[in-house]
Design an enzyme around this catalytic site. Structure first.
Site, mmCIF file in Angstrom:
data_model
loop_
_atom_site.group_PDB
_atom_site.id
_atom_site.type_symbol
_atom_site.label_atom_id
_atom_site.label_comp_id
_atom_site.label_asym_id
_atom_site.label_seq_id
_atom_site.Cartn_x
_atom_site.Cartn_y
_atom_site.Cartn_z
ATOM 1 N N HIS A 15 0.496 -29.671 -3.449
ATOM 2 C CA HIS A 15 1.677 -28.833 -3.668
ATOM 3 C C HIS A 15 1.457 -27.427 -3.114
ATOM 4 O O HIS A 15 0.362 -27.050 -2.709
ATOM 5 C CB HIS A 15 2.085 -28.790 -5.158
ATOM 6 C CG HIS A 15 1.195 -27.991 -6.044
ATOM 7 N ND1 HIS A 15 1.526 -27.676 -7.340
ATOM 8 C CD2 HIS A 15 -0.022 -27.427 -5.839
ATOM 9 C CE1 HIS A 15 0.550 -26.953 -7.880
ATOM 10 N NE2 HIS A 15 -0.388 -26.797 -6.998
ATOM 11 N N CYS A 34 -2.459 -20.510 -4.640
ATOM 12 C CA CYS A 34 -1.537 -21.646 -4.828
ATOM 13 C C CYS A 34 -0.331 -21.538 -3.896
ATOM 14 O O CYS A 34 0.474 -22.460 -3.801
ATOM 15 C CB CYS A 34 -1.075 -21.723 -6.273
ATOM 16 S SG CYS A 34 -2.393 -22.280 -7.344
ATOM 17 N N HIS A 40 -2.351 -27.454 -1.092
ATOM 18 C CA HIS A 40 -3.669 -27.776 -1.650
ATOM 19 C C HIS A 40 -3.440 -28.873 -2.679
ATOM 20 O O HIS A 40 -2.310 -29.111 -3.112
ATOM 21 C CB HIS A 40 -4.311 -26.538 -2.287
ATOM 22 C CG HIS A 40 -3.553 -26.042 -3.471
ATOM 23 N ND1 HIS A 40 -2.455 -25.239 -3.356
ATOM 24 C CD2 HIS A 40 -3.691 -26.289 -4.795
ATOM 25 C CE1 HIS A 40 -1.961 -24.973 -4.551
ATOM 26 N NE2 HIS A 40 -2.686 -25.611 -5.450
ATOM 27 N N HIS A 42 -4.468 -31.376 -6.244
ATOM 28 C CA HIS A 42 -5.035 -31.451 -7.593
ATOM 29 C C HIS A 42 -5.216 -32.909 -7.978
ATOM 30 O O HIS A 42 -4.438 -33.767 -7.558
ATOM 31 C CB HIS A 42 -4.093 -30.818 -8.624
ATOM 32 C CG HIS A 42 -3.956 -29.344 -8.498
ATOM 33 N ND1 HIS A 42 -4.895 -28.459 -8.983
ATOM 34 C CD2 HIS A 42 -2.985 -28.586 -7.943
ATOM 35 C CE1 HIS A 42 -4.499 -27.222 -8.733
ATOM 36 N NE2 HIS A 42 -3.343 -27.255 -8.100
ATOM 37 N N ASP A 80 1.827 -40.156 -6.786
ATOM 38 C CA ASP A 80 0.420 -40.293 -6.406
ATOM 39 C C ASP A 80 0.269 -40.270 -4.885
ATOM 40 O O ASP A 80 0.991 -40.958 -4.162
ATOM 41 C CB ASP A 80 -0.155 -41.597 -6.968
ATOM 42 C CG ASP A 80 -1.664 -41.679 -6.798
ATOM 43 O OD1 ASP A 80 -2.333 -40.622 -6.867
ATOM 44 O OD2 ASP A 80 -2.181 -42.793 -6.592
ATOM 45 N N HIS A 81 -0.675 -39.458 -4.417
ATOM 46 C CA HIS A 81 -0.945 -39.286 -2.977
ATOM 47 C C HIS A 81 0.276 -38.781 -2.209
ATOM 48 O O HIS A 81 0.486 -39.129 -1.045
ATOM 49 C CB HIS A 81 -1.493 -40.582 -2.357
ATOM 50 C CG HIS A 81 -2.915 -40.839 -2.746
ATOM 51 N ND1 HIS A 81 -3.256 -41.285 -4.006
ATOM 52 C CD2 HIS A 81 -4.071 -40.676 -2.067
ATOM 53 C CE1 HIS A 81 -4.581 -41.398 -4.071
ATOM 54 N NE2 HIS A 81 -5.098 -41.028 -2.915
ATOM 55 N N GLU A 125 -3.696 -30.047 -15.124
ATOM 56 C CA GLU A 125 -3.754 -29.751 -13.687
ATOM 57 C C GLU A 125 -5.216 -29.605 -13.261
ATOM 58 O O GLU A 125 -5.612 -30.001 -12.164
ATOM 59 C CB GLU A 125 -2.965 -28.492 -13.359
ATOM 60 C CG GLU A 125 -2.812 -28.285 -11.852
ATOM 61 C CD GLU A 125 -1.831 -27.175 -11.530
ATOM 62 O OE1 GLU A 125 -0.764 -27.480 -10.986
ATOM 63 O OE2 GLU A 125 -2.129 -26.011 -11.838
HETATM 64 NI NI NI Z 1 -2.152 -25.723 -7.415
#
Ligand code: NI
Length: 136
Positions: A15, A34, A40, A42, A80-81, A125
């Site tokens: 995100h 961020c 990037h 998580h 996911d992914h 997160e």
């Molecule tokens: Ni983040």
């Protein structure tokens, strides 16, 4: 007499936190790393808590297989992914903070869960940054 059960799940997603109404400088100031334009990732951990009465016939509150399948179809298959900003309709216009992701997941699951059961979603997160939403 109410009891709570929890099913845990994981998903990985990328995100970028960004407010399009702000300048690049203000975005950087507020969101820091961020806000990285190239995104990037998580490793999110999800806890889905369901609360209600035990069914006297099965002894279950909810068959955890049903809850597992629900999380798979509503959350994992969707996020996911994925790049949350680019690949999902839920975050096209909504900043994908942990807070917003948690509420979106709660709404997706709430829509499919038996209305007589209470629902709470907890989203990690990171191991140390955790958000919880129960509809209130
Ligand atoms: Ni983040």
């Amino acid at each position: 007499m109410k009891v709570s059960v929890c099913r845990k799940a994981h998903f990985n997603a990328a995100h970028r936190l960004y407010n399009p109404k702000w300048s690049d400088e203000k975005n950087w100031e507020v969101f820091g790393k961020c806000n990285n334009p190239n995104y990037h990732g998580h490793n999110y951990t999800l806890e889905v808590w369901v609360k209600g009465e035990i069914d006297p016939e099965t002894g279950y509150l909810i068959d955890l297989k049903i809850l597992k399948d629900l999380i798979e179809s509503e959350v994992e298959d969707r996020f996911d992914h994925k790049n949350l900003n680019e690949d999902t309709k839920e975050f096209k216009e909504l900043n994908p903070t942990a807070e917003n992701i948690c509420i979106v997941i709660w709404k997706l699951l709430r829509a499919k869960l038996d209305p007589k059961m209470e629902l709470k979603v907890r989203l990690y997160e990171t191991e140390r940054n955790i958000v919880e939403f129960d509809g209130n």
